[in-house]
Motif scaffolding. Structure first.
Motif, mmCIF file in Angstrom:
data_model
loop_
_atom_site.group_PDB
_atom_site.id
_atom_site.type_symbol
_atom_site.label_atom_id
_atom_site.label_comp_id
_atom_site.label_asym_id
_atom_site.label_seq_id
_atom_site.Cartn_x
_atom_site.Cartn_y
_atom_site.Cartn_z
ATOM 1 N N UNK A 148 0.830 -1.178 0.000
ATOM 2 C CA UNK A 148 0.000 0.000 0.000
ATOM 3 C C UNK A 148 0.877 1.245 0.000
ATOM 4 N N UNK A 149 0.428 2.270 -0.710
ATOM 5 C CA UNK A 149 1.199 3.501 -0.802
ATOM 6 C C UNK A 149 0.556 4.661 -0.050
ATOM 7 N N UNK A 150 -0.779 4.642 0.023
ATOM 8 C CA UNK A 150 -1.511 5.762 0.621
ATOM 9 C C UNK A 150 -2.442 5.246 1.710
ATOM 10 N N UNK A 151 -2.415 5.902 2.870
ATOM 11 C CA UNK A 151 -3.336 5.548 3.961
ATOM 12 C C UNK A 151 -4.632 6.345 3.880
ATOM 13 N N UNK A 152 -4.495 7.630 3.494
ATOM 14 C CA UNK A 152 -5.657 8.507 3.533
ATOM 15 C C UNK A 152 -5.464 9.660 2.561
ATOM 16 N N UNK A 153 -6.549 10.049 1.899
ATOM 17 C CA UNK A 153 -6.574 11.248 1.061
ATOM 18 C C UNK A 153 -7.575 12.207 1.692
ATOM 19 N N UNK A 154 -7.194 13.465 1.791
ATOM 20 C CA UNK A 154 -8.065 14.426 2.464
ATOM 21 C C UNK A 154 -7.742 15.849 2.000
ATOM 22 N N UNK A 155 -8.661 16.749 2.305
ATOM 23 C CA UNK A 155 -8.438 18.165 2.065
ATOM 24 C C UNK A 155 -8.263 18.813 3.435
ATOM 25 N N UNK A 156 -7.104 19.385 3.714
ATOM 26 C CA UNK A 156 -6.901 20.023 5.014
ATOM 27 C C UNK A 156 -7.954 21.112 5.253
ATOM 28 N N UNK A 197 -7.668 0.948 3.249
ATOM 29 C CA UNK A 197 -7.330 -0.122 4.191
ATOM 30 C C UNK A 197 -6.773 -1.360 3.508
ATOM 31 N N UNK A 198 -6.751 -1.359 2.184
ATOM 32 C CA UNK A 198 -6.176 -2.492 1.464
ATOM 33 C C UNK A 198 -5.477 -1.967 0.216
ATOM 34 N N UNK A 199 -4.586 -2.751 -0.372
ATOM 35 C CA UNK A 199 -3.812 -2.273 -1.515
ATOM 36 C C UNK A 199 -4.632 -2.012 -2.774
ATOM 37 N N UNK A 241 2.132 5.782 3.252
ATOM 38 C CA UNK A 241 2.811 4.719 3.992
ATOM 39 C C UNK A 241 4.310 4.914 3.766
ATOM 40 N N UNK A 242 5.134 4.111 4.416
ATOM 41 C CA UNK A 242 6.578 4.231 4.202
ATOM 42 C C UNK A 242 6.947 3.914 2.754
ATOM 43 N N UNK A 243 6.233 2.967 2.141
ATOM 44 C CA UNK A 243 6.494 2.663 0.723
ATOM 45 C C UNK A 243 6.119 3.837 -0.169
ATOM 46 N N UNK A 244 4.982 4.459 0.133
ATOM 47 C CA UNK A 244 4.553 5.620 -0.637
ATOM 48 C C UNK A 244 5.531 6.764 -0.524
ATOM 49 N N UNK A 245 6.034 6.998 0.683
ATOM 50 C CA UNK A 245 7.017 8.057 0.896
ATOM 51 C C UNK A 245 8.303 7.758 0.135
ATOM 52 N N UNK A 246 8.696 6.501 0.099
ATOM 53 C CA UNK A 246 9.918 6.120 -0.624
ATOM 54 C C UNK A 246 9.766 6.371 -2.120
#
Length: 138
Positions: free
Chosen positions: A1-9, A38-40, A94-99
């Motif tokens: 998984x690359x992203x945990x959450x998408x949102x508008x601040x 919650x899943x890839x 996630x850490x993978x997404x950040x990488x």
């Protein structure tokens, strides 16, 4: 998984929800609570006009892809401005997404496959022998 959450601040949320894209059902919900992953693999299902493509393109832009499709951060990326939603959407990675986004250039690999863009390419290359080994019209 690359992203945990998408949102508008909250500071970037529109004062009025009477303007596009906030009138689109899934975007309106995104502006309220955000969208958790919650899943890839995530499937978006809905009627025409419910905002599936608008959301996917904004997610791509938030992840530094061109919303029209293509490689991320690559030599063919355009300087086209982000969409209204893509310019305010934030991602909890996630850490993978950040990488993928912050890692060494050789690790930043990705491709946003957008059906309309692929179809346009095939239409332009139709009848061109030798392109990818065969005629794309077949």
């Amino acid at each position: 998984m690359l992203v945990r959450r998408a949102y508008i601040p909250e500071r970037l949320r529109p004062v009025s929800r009477d303007v596009w894209p906030y009138t689109v059902p899934c975007v309106a919900e995104l502006a309220d609570d955000g969208l958790g992953f919650t899943s890839p693999v995530t499937f978006l299902v809905g009627e025409n006009g419910s905002g599936k493509s608008t959301l996917i393109e904004a997610l791509a832009e938030a992840f530094k892809f061109d919303g029209r499709g293509g490689r991320n951060l690559g030599p063919y990326a355009t300087n086209r401005p982000k969409s209204t939603l893509g310019s305010v959407l934030h991602l909890d990675l996630t850490s993978k997404g950040a990488a993928v986004l912050r890692g060494h250039r050789s690790k930043r690999r990705g491709f946003f496959l957008r059906a309309e863009t692929a179809l346009g390419l095939f239409e332009r290359k139709s009848g061109t022998l030798g392109y990818r080994g065969d005629d794309t019209a077949r």
